[in-house]
Write a protein that holds these residues in place. Structure first.
Motif, PDB file in Angstrom:
ATOM      1  N   SER A   1      18.688  52.484  -7.981  1.00 37.54           N
ATOM      2  CA  SER A   1      19.249  52.738  -6.644  1.00 37.54           C
ATOM      3  C   SER A   1      19.136  54.199  -6.226  1.00 37.54           C
ATOM      4  O   SER A   1      19.128  54.506  -5.032  1.00 37.54           O
ATOM      5  CB  SER A   1      20.707  52.284  -6.583  1.00 37.54           C
ATOM      6  OG  SER A   1      21.474  52.882  -7.611  1.00 37.54           O
ATOM      7  N   ILE A   2      19.051  55.115  -7.193  1.00 38.40           N
ATOM      8  CA  ILE A   2      18.913  56.549  -6.891  1.00 38.40           C
ATOM      9  C   ILE A   2      17.723  57.078  -7.675  1.00 38.40           C
ATOM     10  O   ILE A   2      17.645  56.906  -8.894  1.00 38.40           O
ATOM     11  CB  ILE A   2      20.186  57.331  -7.269  1.00 38.40           C
ATOM     12  CG1 ILE A   2      21.405  56.778  -6.527  1.00 38.40           C
ATOM     13  CG2 ILE A   2      20.011  58.819  -6.949  1.00 38.40           C
ATOM     14  CD1 ILE A   2      22.725  57.346  -7.008  1.00 38.40           C
ATOM     15  N   PHE A   3      16.791  57.726  -6.974  1.00 36.78           N
ATOM     16  CA  PHE A   3      15.538  58.187  -7.579  1.00 36.78           C
ATOM     17  C   PHE A   3      15.375  59.675  -7.290  1.00 36.78           C
ATOM     18  O   PHE A   3      15.379  60.097  -6.139  1.00 36.78           O
ATOM     19  CB  PHE A   3      14.373  57.391  -6.986  1.00 36.78           C
ATOM     20  CG  PHE A   3      13.021  57.744  -7.545  1.00 36.78           C
ATOM     21  CD1 PHE A   3      12.742  57.580  -8.885  1.00 36.78           C
ATOM     22  CD2 PHE A   3      12.005  58.214  -6.704  1.00 36.78           C
ATOM     23  CE1 PHE A   3      11.482  57.885  -9.397  1.00 36.78           C
ATOM     24  CE2 PHE A   3      10.748  58.519  -7.201  1.00 36.78           C
ATOM     25  CZ  PHE A   3      10.488  58.354  -8.560  1.00 36.78           C
TER      26      PHE A   3
ATOM     27  N   ARG B   1      18.675  53.350  -2.563  1.00 40.60           N
ATOM     28  CA  ARG B   1      19.567  53.721  -1.454  1.00 40.60           C
ATOM     29  C   ARG B   1      19.603  55.231  -1.211  1.00 40.60           C
ATOM     30  O   ARG B   1      20.074  55.691  -0.183  1.00 40.60           O
ATOM     31  CB  ARG B   1      20.982  53.197  -1.691  1.00 40.60           C
ATOM     32  CG  ARG B   1      21.761  53.864  -2.801  1.00 40.60           C
ATOM     33  CD  ARG B   1      23.198  53.342  -2.876  1.00 40.60           C
ATOM     34  NE  ARG B   1      24.017  54.147  -3.763  1.00 40.60           N
ATOM     35  CZ  ARG B   1      24.688  55.237  -3.395  1.00 40.60           C
ATOM     36  NH1 ARG B   1      24.637  55.648  -2.134  1.00 40.60           N
ATOM     37  NH2 ARG B   1      25.394  55.926  -4.267  1.00 40.60           N
ATOM     38  N   LEU B   2      19.077  56.007  -2.180  1.00 38.73           N
ATOM     39  CA  LEU B   2      19.087  57.465  -2.051  1.00 38.73           C
ATOM     40  C   LEU B   2      17.911  58.047  -2.819  1.00 38.73           C
ATOM     41  O   LEU B   2      17.624  57.631  -3.941  1.00 38.73           O
ATOM     42  CB  LEU B   2      20.407  58.027  -2.601  1.00 38.73           C
ATOM     43  CG  LEU B   2      20.622  59.542  -2.524  1.00 38.73           C
ATOM     44  CD1 LEU B   2      20.643  60.025  -1.084  1.00 38.73           C
ATOM     45  CD2 LEU B   2      21.925  59.931  -3.225  1.00 38.73           C
TER      46      LEU B   2
ATOM     47  N   LYS C   1      10.200  59.514   2.557  1.00 43.97           N
ATOM     48  CA  LYS C   1      11.226  58.788   3.312  1.00 43.97           C
ATOM     49  C   LYS C   1      10.681  57.461   3.846  1.00 43.97           C
ATOM     50  O   LYS C   1      11.354  56.420   3.770  1.00 43.97           O
ATOM     51  CB  LYS C   1      11.740  59.655   4.461  1.00 43.97           C
ATOM     52  CG  LYS C   1      12.850  59.004   5.298  1.00 43.97           C
ATOM     53  CD  LYS C   1      13.354  59.976   6.354  1.00 43.97           C
ATOM     54  CE  LYS C   1      14.366  59.310   7.272  1.00 43.97           C
ATOM     55  NZ  LYS C   1      15.555  58.823   6.554  1.00 43.97           N
ATOM     56  N   ASP C   2       9.458  57.502   4.337  1.00 44.65           N
ATOM     57  CA  ASP C   2       8.860  56.329   4.976  1.00 44.65           C
ATOM     58  C   ASP C   2       8.412  55.306   3.941  1.00 44.65           C
ATOM     59  O   ASP C   2       8.829  54.141   3.968  1.00 44.65           O
ATOM     60  CB  ASP C   2       7.679  56.782   5.844  1.00 44.65           C
ATOM     61  CG  ASP C   2       6.905  55.619   6.456  1.00 44.65           C
ATOM     62  OD1 ASP C   2       7.499  54.542   6.635  1.00 44.65           O
ATOM     63  OD2 ASP C   2       5.706  55.791   6.752  1.00 44.65           O
ATOM     64  N   VAL C   3       7.556  55.720   3.008  1.00 40.68           N
ATOM     65  CA  VAL C   3       6.895  54.786   2.093  1.00 40.68           C
ATOM     66  C   VAL C   3       7.807  54.354   0.944  1.00 40.68           C
ATOM     67  O   VAL C   3       7.890  53.167   0.618  1.00 40.68           O
ATOM     68  CB  VAL C   3       5.589  55.401   1.548  1.00 40.68           C
ATOM     69  CG1 VAL C   3       4.924  54.470   0.530  1.00 40.68           C
ATOM     70  CG2 VAL C   3       4.639  55.712   2.698  1.00 40.68           C
TER      71      VAL C   3
ATOM     72  N   GLN D   1      15.067  54.062   5.115  1.00 45.63           N
ATOM     73  CA  GLN D   1      16.478  53.680   4.993  1.00 45.63           C
ATOM     74  C   GLN D   1      17.275  54.648   4.115  1.00 45.63           C
ATOM     75  O   GLN D   1      18.503  54.655   4.168  1.00 45.63           O
ATOM     76  CB  GLN D   1      16.583  52.271   4.370  1.00 45.63           C
ATOM     77  CG  GLN D   1      15.857  51.176   5.136  1.00 45.63           C
ATOM     78  CD  GLN D   1      16.450  50.944   6.510  1.00 45.63           C
ATOM     79  OE1 GLN D   1      17.660  50.805   6.658  1.00 45.63           O
ATOM     80  NE2 GLN D   1      15.592  50.935   7.521  1.00 45.63           N
ATOM     81  N   CYS D   2      16.579  55.431   3.298  1.00 41.31           N
ATOM     82  CA  CYS D   2      17.262  56.257   2.288  1.00 41.31           C
ATOM     83  C   CYS D   2      17.340  57.722   2.712  1.00 41.31           C
ATOM     84  O   CYS D   2      16.311  58.333   3.018  1.00 41.31           O
ATOM     85  CB  CYS D   2      16.513  56.193   0.959  1.00 41.31           C
ATOM     86  SG  CYS D   2      16.331  54.537   0.288  1.00 41.31           S
TER      87      CYS D   2
END
Length: 660
Positions: free
Chosen positions: A363-365, A392-393, A410-412, A417-418
């Motif tokens: 969920s977080i990368f 999600r982030l 952000k896009d790919v 959404q993140c």
């Protein structure tokens, strides 16, 4: 580096796009709005001691409470919570088990060949205790430095925590460093014990770590090292010296799975981590327990807006500060699930990262701009094959990120959404200093945005006066913070000269100079402009030019060398070396390749020059100082400008232009 309005990295001065967090994200965030963030910052500014005290008492478990928040008596050798006693592994493991999280996953690990392991908090504590008892059985004592030279396997984390459990500070050396670099760090730290592995997997190859340890010992580290512990990872045949080398699995086999945590003072050393300096040998950055524990705990919680069910993955190596703070100590102190991966994307598996995100529902990368630019180069068709909807982030670390890469990320990867947290910090700061808090403020591609609560940043000129809005200057930190480094191991004078003596200030007796240039825009957002010293940032790894030059000159053919960085679309900076040869050697492609490989053997592959320019002589001032400004211009293909009146021999410039 000349710092002015025109000087920028990746043209970020012209970037005006803003991206607000979604209402849904903000509503569930720990810090929900700009007002909440600014209220926290103001509270910290008005009464810093009260601010830090409130968090230290509620976020950290103490064996004995402290009386003093900050001792300034020997500034800038600041001491935080000096009377307090604690153990960081208790805060990372025991307390979560006592609070009912024993069965929660603490560590998810994936090996490059595809093997995997999962450790609950109970499992991890048992392994740490067994390893701690094994270290004791070999004679490791409280306060003695242990060197860890490991691949990205669970035992690397277990070894770090085992050291901390018994009060033995650790010195983790990146597994990509050469035996020579390992030797230097072992000798400087006086590390009598080394924990390593037979090898590790990286890019479908086996990295021979034990062989490098043997070489380091044979070439000088043997005067210091008493014992070597070896983890069996690759099952390759290695040499094991009787009474010096011990197998990890044999040592741990009959150890008790409980080890009482050593009661440590707040200011006892937790670790030494070596980072490159602009001159001389690498600096052994010293971090102590309580302040580092608090700062990594808080920053991890705030920046990654951590939730109980998050699967968090930082792609760094534990050999770097990012791995220390945001793979091991920060996540575990918060009772989170942290993921560790041994490998990296490679020709045989370009989608390795996305495969793992899909498999474990990450969920977080948190990764580096260098990696993102590499993903861009490979094309979006690779990540598009995988289900990344669990994310999600997103976060970035290691160097400024150019806006194009930020937007692509952000896009790919984030499907627009993140939120992205672009973090600025250093080995020396212990944890992140400038970053968006993802539920609180709008982000701008390429900007680390605002200092965190409790961090007071200013951009000044060399005289210490604040510069104008959007004017480049020197980034300083005005006030001490808990996670700050305490000194340079064995060299307190260098600590003063490197960080505290460069910039005077009209209001503060001591201000920390980060070594970076920056500017602040009309919204108060910070834009990092790059290093102002002779440190090159290659793929987020800081390398001192002096280290690389020393490696070059140690080759028999090299008479003199000067190293500079040039902008590189993928790596951030690439290394360019200007070399003059001894008179008995002639320039050839074969010799250039040989010199490059020599640097790799001396320092590691990350220090390999992108380009070596052979030249008869280097541009020097009359006092004998190499004019690196000229070399930077030549390396970048730019016109040499500015004052060259101090150049001893102007004909050198024309020769260099031809050679370049």
């Amino acid at each position: 580096m000349e710092l002015n309005k025109k000087n920028s990295i990746n043209n970020i001065l012209e970037e005006n796009r803003t991206f607000p967090p979604s209402k849904e994200f903000s509503n569930s965030a720990i810090i929900k709005s700009k007002k909440d963030l600014f209220d926290l910052r103001e509270k910290a500014r008005k009464n810093p001691n009260e601010f830090w005290d409130s968090y230290a008492k509620t976020e950290i478990d103490w064996f004995r409470p402290y009386e003093t928040v900050l001792d300034r008596n020997k500034a800038p050798f600041f001491r935080w919570f000096p009377e307090g006693q604690l153990n960081i592994t208790y805060n990372c493991l025991d307390r979560h088990i006592k609070n009912g999280l024993g069965d929660k996953n603490a560590l998810i690990w994936e090996g490059e060949p595809g093997d995997s392991k999962t450790y609950s908090y109970k499992d991890l504590l048992k392994e740490v205790c067994k390893a701690a008892n094994a270290l004791k059985s070999l004679g490791v004592k409280k306060g003695e430095l242990v060197c860890i030279y490991m691949p990205m396997i669970p035992e690397a984390m277990i070894a770090m925590l085992a050291c901390a459990r018994i009060g033995a500070p650790h010195s983790v050396v990146f597994g990509g460093f050469s035996s020579e670099s390992l030797k230097d760090r072992v000798i400087d730290g006086n590390a009598k014990f080394i924990i390593t592995a037979d090898g590790g997997y990286r890019k479908d190859k086996v990295i021979e770590l034990k062989k490098a340890v043997d070489s380091a010992i044979d070439s000088g580290a043997g005067d210091v090292v008493n014992k070597v512990i070896v983890i069996k990872r690759t099952n390759k045949e290695i040499s094991m010296k009787l009474n010096r080398d011990f197998w990890w699995h044999e040592l741990l086999e009959n150890q008790d799975d409980w080890c009482e945590p050593e009661i440590m003072n707040s200011e006892d050393r937790l670790f030494i981590l070596y980072t490159s300096g602009s001159t001389g040998k690498p600096k052994g950055v010293v971090h102590t327990i309580a302040g580092y524990n608090l700062w990594t705990h808080l920053t991890f919680k705030w920046i990654f807006d951590i939730k109980s069910d998050d699967i968090y993955w930082c792609t760094a190596d534990v050999g770097w500060i990012t791995g220390h703070s945001y793979i091991v100590y920060g996540p575990l102190s918060n009772g989170s699930t942290t993921l560790m991966y041994e490998g990296v994307p490679r020709p045989s598996n370009l989608g390795a990262f996305w495969q793992i995100i899909q498999k474990y529902k990450v969920s977080i990368f948190y990764t580096a701009p260098t990696a993102i630019r590499s993903f861009m180069k490979s094309g979006r068709e690779i990540p598009d094959k995988y289900d990344l909807s669990s994310l999600r982030l997103l976060g970035t670390v290691g160097e400024p990120i150019n806006p194009e890469a930020w937007i692509w990320y952000k896009d790919v990867i984030g499907n627009n959404q993140c939120p992205i947290v672009d973090t600025w910090w250093q080995t020396e700061t212990g944890g992140v200093m400038i970053s968006p808090l993802p539920g609180a403020i709008d982000t701008k591609p390429g900007s680390a945005t605002l200092p965190l609560p409790g961090i007071e940043v200013e951009i000044v000129n060399k005289e210490g006066s604040r510069v104008e809005i959007n004017e480049g200057g020197y980034l300083i930190i005005r006030k001490p913070w808990p996670g700050m480094m305490r000194t340079i191991h064995g060299n307190s004078q260098r600590f003063l000269e490197s960080y505290w003596d460069f910039i005077p200030h009209k209001e503060e007796p001591f201000v920390y100079f980060a070594g970076d240039g920056a500017r602040i825009d009309n919204d108060g957002y910070v834009w990092i402009m790059g290093r102002v010293d002779d440190v090159i940032s290659v793929s987020g790894h800081r390398l001192g030019t002096m280290e690389i030059e020393s490696a070059l000159v140690s080759h028999e053919s090299v008479a003199e060398a000067a190293v500079v960085g040039k902008k590189d679309e993928l790596k951030g900076e690439a290394i360019v070396a200007f070399v003059s040869l001894e008179k008995n050697f002639k320039n050839s492609d074969q010799l250039v390749d040989e010199i490059k490989l020599h640097v790799v053997s001396e320092i590691g592959v990350i220090a390999k020059p992108e380009k070596i320019i052979i030249t008869d002589s280097l541009p020097k001032t009359r006092s004998g100082k190499i004019m690196r400004r000229i070399l930077r211009s030549l390396a970048s293909g730019e016109k040499v400008s500015g004052d060259i009146s101090t150049l001893e021999d102007s004909s050198v410039l024309e020769k260099l232009k031809k050679d370049s």
